[in-house]
Enzyme design. Structure first.
Site, PDB file in Angstrom:
ATOM      1  N   ASP A 205      -2.881   2.469  -6.115  1.00 49.80           N
ATOM      2  CA  ASP A 205      -1.799   2.513  -5.133  1.00 49.80           C
ATOM      3  C   ASP A 205      -1.771   1.303  -4.205  1.00 49.80           C
ATOM      4  OD1 ASP A 205      -4.133   3.109  -3.782  1.00 49.80           O
ATOM      5  OD2 ASP A 205      -3.252   4.690  -2.543  1.00 49.80           O
ATOM      6  N   GLU A 206      -2.376   0.198  -4.607  1.00 46.16           N
ATOM      7  CA  GLU A 206      -2.520  -0.918  -3.678  1.00 46.16           C
ATOM      8  C   GLU A 206      -2.591  -2.236  -4.439  1.00 46.16           C
ATOM      9  OE1 GLU A 206      -5.805  -2.155  -0.243  1.00 46.16           O
ATOM     10  OE2 GLU A 206      -6.101  -0.387  -1.496  1.00 46.16           O
TER      11      GLU A 206
ATOM     12  N   ASP B 297       0.860  -1.189   0.000  1.00 43.55           N
ATOM     13  CA  ASP B 297       0.000   0.000   0.000  1.00 43.55           C
ATOM     14  C   ASP B 297       0.893   1.236   0.000  1.00 43.55           C
ATOM     15  OD1 ASP B 297      -2.205   1.581   0.089  1.00 43.55           O
ATOM     16  OD2 ASP B 297      -2.858   1.006   2.096  1.00 43.55           O
TER      17      ASP B 297
END
Length: 460
Positions: A133-134, A25
């Site tokens: 973003d993960e 993350d």
């Protein structure tokens, strides 16, 4: 940070050993990207959002740096509240108590995210991209829960540290990583020590790790569910694990059973990719910007060979070949050329890449990349050079140089999903609420109070 290692794997380990799952993350990702572009913003309160310019009447915070959060600015907050708590430097009477505001630049963030994804796909055979973003990684075949010879750590921890260090070194942004034997525990672990955290939960420690945590930290439990559980006297993950599963199910249905299992550390879901990749690419950064054309060609040659090999290994043919050239300060330029049909021709990838690169002769470059896209996964006979040479046509992007948000919309990524929009950036954007916990019991998508990018669509 400790020295880098990429631990080996004991090939003799039992197949029934617990899986090794990483949840990666990125920390305050939009803000981190803006700091790549403007290094002077590092350490300063920074808000990324919309609606803060004079005359604008509507807007929201997409993300706030940790420095901005100290002033009470949070993701998904109306921009008017953010400005009340943290005035803009340009308009503040006391600049020492003010912050910097920047507009959302999705194209740029996706470009940086693509670099991170390249590392993730290089480090794991199975990657599930959840949002910009993960991502989850199943690295069971790359490492194990065995300890190092000195007993200091597990091989899995060393592997996760290697992934973190590559992201920081090669992209310039930080990630928090959770390591656990299942997806939900890995997600909780990555949130546990932000920013720049690395939390390892070994198979025998999952229950003891989860028990003392607030019930809201159980993956899939949001504010509405947490309030309902609190009314039932369930305040911690341990309380939820010890609760009568029938009582939980009677209140929350099948989803309640799932949350009860997760609180007990039980999660049998496999990490599965969202689909086949749309493109394959490789990028490489120079130690410092260089205008040496021979050096640029040398790197592009290696990247072209690597990309072509990856495509062949995946049984993919490609109809489009492209390059990326990033010039100081951080202007992203892409060029691509479309072919008449799908091919598997490594030499052609290099030839086209060199041809496209010639436009940037004598230009300083911070980074270069090579991409093949418009992939075709079939068992049909591959096309040959003859079919291309007579009908190759340049795409519309060949004739223009684009920078920043004007660059080609097709990104250098391995994602099989469509490019995300502003409404896609909730803390969980997987589209499967029950699988990945992106919705609360009331059906409303939740922003991650720890680090998620806000879904700006909620303010529309």
């Amino acid at each position: 940070m400790a020295g880098e290692t990429l631990p080996g794997v004991d090939d003799g380990r039992a197949r029934e050993d617990p899986r090794v799952v990483l949840h990666v993350d990125m920390d305050c990702f939009y803000a981190a990207c803006e700091r790549l572009r403007e290094p002077e913003l590092r350490g300063e309160p920074l808000v990324v959002g919309m609606g803060y310019e004079s005359g604008e009447t509507f807007g929201a915070v997409a993300t706030a740096s940790y420095e901005a959060r100290e002033y009470g600015v949070e993701s998904a907050q109306p921009i008017s509240q953010a400005l009340d708590r943290l005035p803009r430097v340009e308009a503040a009477s006391n600049p020492a108590e003010a912050g910097y505001y920047r507009p959302v630049d999705i194209d740029y963030y996706e470009s940086v995210a693509a670099e991170v994804k390249e590392i993730l796909h290089d480090c794991a055979d199975v990657v599930r991209e959840v949002s910009v973003d993960e991502a989850y990684l199943d690295v069971t075949d790359r490492t194990s829960w065995q300890t190092t010879p000195d007993g200091d750590r597990t091989l899995a921890e060393g592997f996760a540290r290697h992934v973190k260090q590559r992201i920081g070194r090669e992209v310039g942004v930080t990630a928090s990583v959770g390591v656990a034997p299942n997806m939900s525990a890995a997600k909780v672990a990555s949130d546990h020590d932000k920013p720049d955290g690395l939390v390892v939960v070994e198979p025998g420690d999952v229950r003891s790790f989860l028990d003392p945590l607030s019930v809201e930290e159980v993956h899939g439990v949001g504010p509405v569910t947490a309030r309902a559980l609190d009314e039932m006297g369930v305040e911690t993950a341990g309380d939820l694990a010890a609760a009568d599963p029938e009582e939980i199910a009677s209140t929350f249905g099948a989803r309640g059973r799932e949350l009860h299992s997760r609180a007990r550390g039980v999660d049998d879901r496999e990490v599965t990719p969202a689909g086949r990749p749309k493109s394959l690419s490789r990028e490489s950064a120079f130690a410092e910007a260089t205008a040496d054309d021979e050096k640029k060609r040398e790197v592009v040659s290696a990247l072209a060979a690597d990309v072509a090999e990856r495509a062949r290994n995946r049984g993919a043919m490609y109809r489009t070949i492209g390059i990326k050239v990033i010039v100081p300060p951080y202007d992203v330029n892409t060029r691509e050329r479309s072919l008449s049909g799908p091919v598997d021709e490594p030499a052609l990838v290099e030839d086209v890449a060199f041809d496209l690169l010639s436009e940037f002769e004598d230009d300083a470059a911070r980074k270069v990349g090579v991409r093949v896209s418009n992939l075709s996964f079939t068992d049909a006979d591959q096309s040959s050079l003859d079919g291309w040479e007579s009908a190759a046509a340049e795409s519309a992007s060949d004739g223009e140089r684009s920078t920043g948000t004007e660059k080609d919309r097709t990104e250098f990524d391995d994602s099989a999903e469509s490019p995300p929009t502003l409404t896609d950036f909730d803390a969980e954007a997987d589209g499967d609420a029950n699988a990945d916990g992106g919705e609360d019991a009331d059906g409303a998508a939740e922003a991650d109070s720890r680090d998620g990018q806000a879904s700006l669509g909620r303010f529309e």
